[in-house]
Structure formats: C-alpha cells, structure tokens
Design an enzyme around this catalytic site. Structure first.
Site, PDB file in Angstrom:
ATOM      1  N   HIS A 159      86.458  20.829  56.970  1.00  0.00           N
ATOM      2  CA  HIS A 159      85.234  20.603  56.187  1.00  0.00           C
ATOM      3  C   HIS A 159      85.240  21.388  54.868  1.00  0.00           C
ATOM      4  O   HIS A 159      84.274  21.321  54.104  1.00  0.00           O
ATOM      5  CB  HIS A 159      83.990  20.973  56.994  1.00  0.00           C
ATOM      6  CG  HIS A 159      83.798  20.116  58.211  1.00  0.00           C
ATOM      7  ND1 HIS A 159      83.691  18.739  58.139  1.00  0.00           N
ATOM      8  CD2 HIS A 159      83.718  20.426  59.532  1.00  0.00           C
ATOM      9  CE1 HIS A 159      83.559  18.251  59.365  1.00  0.00           C
ATOM     10  NE2 HIS A 159      83.566  19.252  60.232  1.00  0.00           N
ATOM     11  N   ASP A 171      89.567  14.467  64.693  1.00  0.00           N
ATOM     12  CA  ASP A 171      88.391  15.253  65.116  1.00  0.00           C
ATOM     13  C   ASP A 171      87.190  14.302  65.227  1.00  0.00           C
ATOM     14  O   ASP A 171      87.129  13.290  64.537  1.00  0.00           O
ATOM     15  CB  ASP A 171      88.133  16.319  64.052  1.00  0.00           C
ATOM     16  CG  ASP A 171      87.121  17.368  64.474  1.00  0.00           C
ATOM     17  OD1 ASP A 171      87.551  18.479  64.836  1.00  0.00           O
ATOM     18  OD2 ASP A 171      85.911  17.085  64.408  1.00  0.00           O
TER      19      ASP A 171
END
Ligand SMILES: [Zn+2]
Ligand SMILES: [Zn+2]
Length: 465
Positions: free
Chosen positions: A123, A162
C-alpha cells in the site's frame, strides 16, 4: 546427503535448484501491541515449517536478511522529508531481504525464493507522507527497481494475490510500460482500500499494463483457478516478463479476519504452481494460527516443486466451499472484459480531457488510513514520442492540527530520452526558488541519482547509491 568419503554433509550448499527463504518477523516493529499486523504472523509459520522438517529438505535453503540502503528506497519513493523519517531498521531489513533473494535468483544461485518479511509494503505509494495500510515503503518495488538499475532486467511482472488491492504498487508502476501489474482482490466496494476496479488500467504510456480483477466476496478456489487459467497465465505468456514477482498476501484465506474470501491453502499452492514466480514476498494475512502456517507452507512446497497435497487446514474438508452459479458467471464476465482491454494494450491513446499541451494530467486524493493524512496530488506526465516521459507530482499533505506540507517530486524513468532528462532537471532547479514548496526532489532512474532540496534552508542532499 553424504560426501564421497562417507562424512555427513553438514552445511546445505547453495544449488541453483533450491528455493531460498528469509524469515524476518520484525520483533521491534508494530503499529500497536494488539494490531493484527504483528510478529506472530511469522512465528507460527516458522514453528510449523520447523515442525514439519521443511527446513531440513535439500530443496530449501535459508538466508539471513540484509538492509536495503537509503538510496535503494530513494530510487522508488519520495519520502517526505527524508527516507530516515519514514523508515525504521525493520523497514530496511524487509526490503533488503527481498533484494537479497532476488539477487541470488538473478545470479543463478537459487531457483526461486520467498521473503517472509514484515512490515508489508504494497500500500506504500511513490510519494510517502506516512503509513498507509500498515505500509511505509514498498518492498517489492524497491527490489524491482534495484534489479532494473543494477542487472539490466527490463520486463517485470508483479502478480498481487493479497485480498486487498495493491494500490501502492499500482501507483508506482502506473506509467511504466515495462512493468505489468496484475492484482486480484476482494471487490473494492466491500474492502479497504476501495480501489482496484477494472477501469484502472495504467497511464497513457502504459495502457493495460495495470490489470485489476475485483472478485466478489465469497469467491472460492474454483473461480480463482478460472481467473488464473484464463486471464493471468495467458497475459503473462503474452507479456514475456524476465522476472515474475508475487506479492503474496494470504488474507484471501477463508479464515482471515479482515477479508471475506474462501481461498484454501491448496488453492494458494495451485496458484503458486501455475504462476511460477521467481520470488514471492509476503504481504498481508492475519489469520495467524488458522491460515498463515498452512498457506505459507503450501506456497514454499509449491515453489520448491515438492508435493503439497497433504497440506490441509485442520477444519477443512474437500467440498466445504461450493462456488455459486452467480459468482461463476460474474467472474467469467470479468475475465472477458479484461481480456478485451489486454487486446487493446498497444492501441489506446490518452483521453483528450486529461491532456494539457504536451502533458497528461490527473488530480488525485490519497488517504493514509493509519496516520490520518489527506494528500492531494497533481500529477503531470510529459507525453514524449521518444521515451515514457518524466513525471512530476505536486503533492500537498494535510496531517491535521493545521500541519500541512507541499512538495514537488520529479521522476525520470530508466529509458528517458535526453530532452526529458534535461527538462526535469531544469524544472527541479527552477522549483528550488519557489517558496510554495517545502521540499523539491529529483529522482533520475536513468542516471541512478537522487537530489533533495529544502527550500527554507537552502540545504540540498544527493545520493548516488
Ligand atoms: Zn491485505
Ligand atoms: Zn522523452
């Protein structure tokens, strides 16, 4: 294993058929003591793997990690104000572990590798004002840019498995035609970070080099395998990457507390077997006891070409999860849509509404959920006929309590032409005099140099690795 004279071989030797592993639980790094992103994520895996004797297998070799350098980070990120303000030693070790394994693979010493590290990274975007989604710096991107800078590796594919959209990795490679980013994840309408839709396809110079597969909550192994066989593997085959990276998040598992998917350890193993990544780097996965030990072990066995059929969660039985006809049809439509975009990859041109003279522009709002920072970016890409163009990002971060910061980040790509490089350098020099900015940065990947400048003090710093 024995020597010719009968002595036992004590040290396992590095062989180019082995799978390399690095474990780095980062005992001294946590968001808070009870946070789901904590060191036990790796400790249970480690116990399981030792218990099963995996570390004694001749196909497996463990390495000790090393630190990434500040320059390795600066080659990818604009850390505000400096790399040291956004990283701890744990961050540098996590990124350094990925680099070390990748270098062993490129040197031909090992077949492939799995960096079981934290803090995670996917992220973390190009500009870093703070922590987003438990991430400060992007371990995979730092490793990739090191490989491209030092070893002349050109085409790289990242497959992010993910449950959360890998929005940081997407951002870093958005304009890069030589890095293919594929992410499947739980639909962003139902999960953090709320992005990763099929229409997010990359910048005008890298159309369809970003491919997002937002899967409906509850997706099982069956639909996932459909996506892998009919979309991911064929696209990888067309793209012909020199190196395949798997951002290996285990939070698609059916017991994960953050996601709502139904993927099993067997599903993850089959996925790994089909993707054949050169390296897997651990991302999320928060079912510490019920998923991580099994999923990680299944991935390790699949990477090493070993039998994984016996890896099964204690509460799993074959046929436990059935795919619904609706989800099946929905996933098939998704694959069809994305294959159409992939076919158009070299024919698309930028939306005229986003073009201003010789620049492609977009405005973005980025929220840092962990640190509560609001960032506004004006991004501008030079539309050059001779190279992918240099990028300039005007970024304002609002930290709350009235604290704001405005910076200018200039990034010159590896394959920049001389005109773009000169133009970026001129813009940097000119902007140093602009009192609107607190900091101005110039990252030149082609020259492998980095410059930073603090406007109020006139202090400049330079790094060339
Ligand atoms: Zn995740
Ligand atoms: Zn150019």
């Amino acid at each position: 294993m024995q020597y010719k004279d009968g002595r036992e071989l004590k040290m396992k030797r590095v062989s180019n058929k082995q799978t390399g592993l690095i474990f780095f639980p980062a005992f001294d790094w946590a968001i808070s003591p009870t946070h789901p992103e904590r060191e036990e994520r790796l400790l249970y895996t480690r116990d399981q793997i030792f218990e099963e004797g995996i570390m004694d297998l001749p196909q497996i070799i463990e390495f000790a990690p090393k630190l990434a350098t500040v320059h390795d980070v600066a080659r990818v990120h604009f850390c505000v104000p400096r790399v040291k303000d956004q990283t701890t030693e744990a961050h540098l070790i996590a990124a350094g572990a990925a680099i070390l394994l990748a270098e062993q693979i490129v040197a031909g010493n090992i077949l492939n590798g799995f960096a079981l590290v934290r803090p995670p990274g996917h992220h973390a975007m190009r500009v870093v004002h703070g922590n987003r989604g438990f991430c400060n710096i992007n371990n995979e991107a730092i490793m990739i840019e090191k490989l491209r800078s030092r070893y002349g590796i050109n085409r790289i594919a990242v497959v992010d498995t993910d449950v959360h959209h890998g929005d940081g990795t997407q951002d870093i490679f958005w304009h890069d035609p030589d890095v293919l980013f594929i992410s499947f994840h739980q639909d962003g309408r139902t999960l953090y970070p709320g992005t990763g839709f099929t229409y997010e396809l990359g910048g005008p110079k890298a159309f369809a080099r970003t491919i997002n597969i937002p899967l409906p909550p509850g997706t099982t192994d069956e639909s996932l395998m459909y996506v892998v066989d009919n979309l991911i593997v064929p696209v990888l085959k067309d793209f012909k990457p020199d190196f395949i990276v798997n951002s290996a998040g285990q939070d698609n598992h059916y017991t994960d507390p953050l996601g709502s998917m139904r993927i099993t350890a067997q599903g993850y193993a089959r996925l790994t077997e089909k993707l054949k990544p050169d390296i897997a780097v651990l991302e999320g996965g928060y079912a510490i006891e019920t998923a991580l030990p099994y999923v990680n072990m299944a991935i390790i066995l699949a990477l090493a070409g070993l039998d994984y059929s016996e890896v099964r969660e204690p509460d799993y039985w074959p046929g436990r999860f059935k795919e619904s006809p609706e989800r099946k049809a929905q996933v098939q439509r998704l694959v069809e849509e994305l294959l159409k975009y992939w076919e158009m990859r070299d024919k698309a041109s930028p939306d005229p509404k986003s073009v201003n003279g010789r620049f492609y522009q977009r405005k973005r709002r980025i929220f840092y959920d962990t640190d509560y920072i609001e960032e506004i970016q004006f991004e501008s890409l030079k539309l050059c006929d001779d190279c992918p163009g240099y990028l300039s990002i005007d970024s304002t971060a609002n930290h709350g309590y009235g604290r704001t910061g405005k910076v200018l980040c200039l990034s010159v790509p590896f394959k920049a032409c001389s005109v773009c490089r000169a133009e970026a350098a001129e813009t940097y020099e000119r902007s140093k005099k602009d009192r609107d900015y607190q900091y101005v940065y110039l990252q030149d990947k082609a020259a492998d140099t980095f410059l930073g400048y603090e406007v109020s003090t006139g202090q400049e710093w330079f790094s060339n690795g």
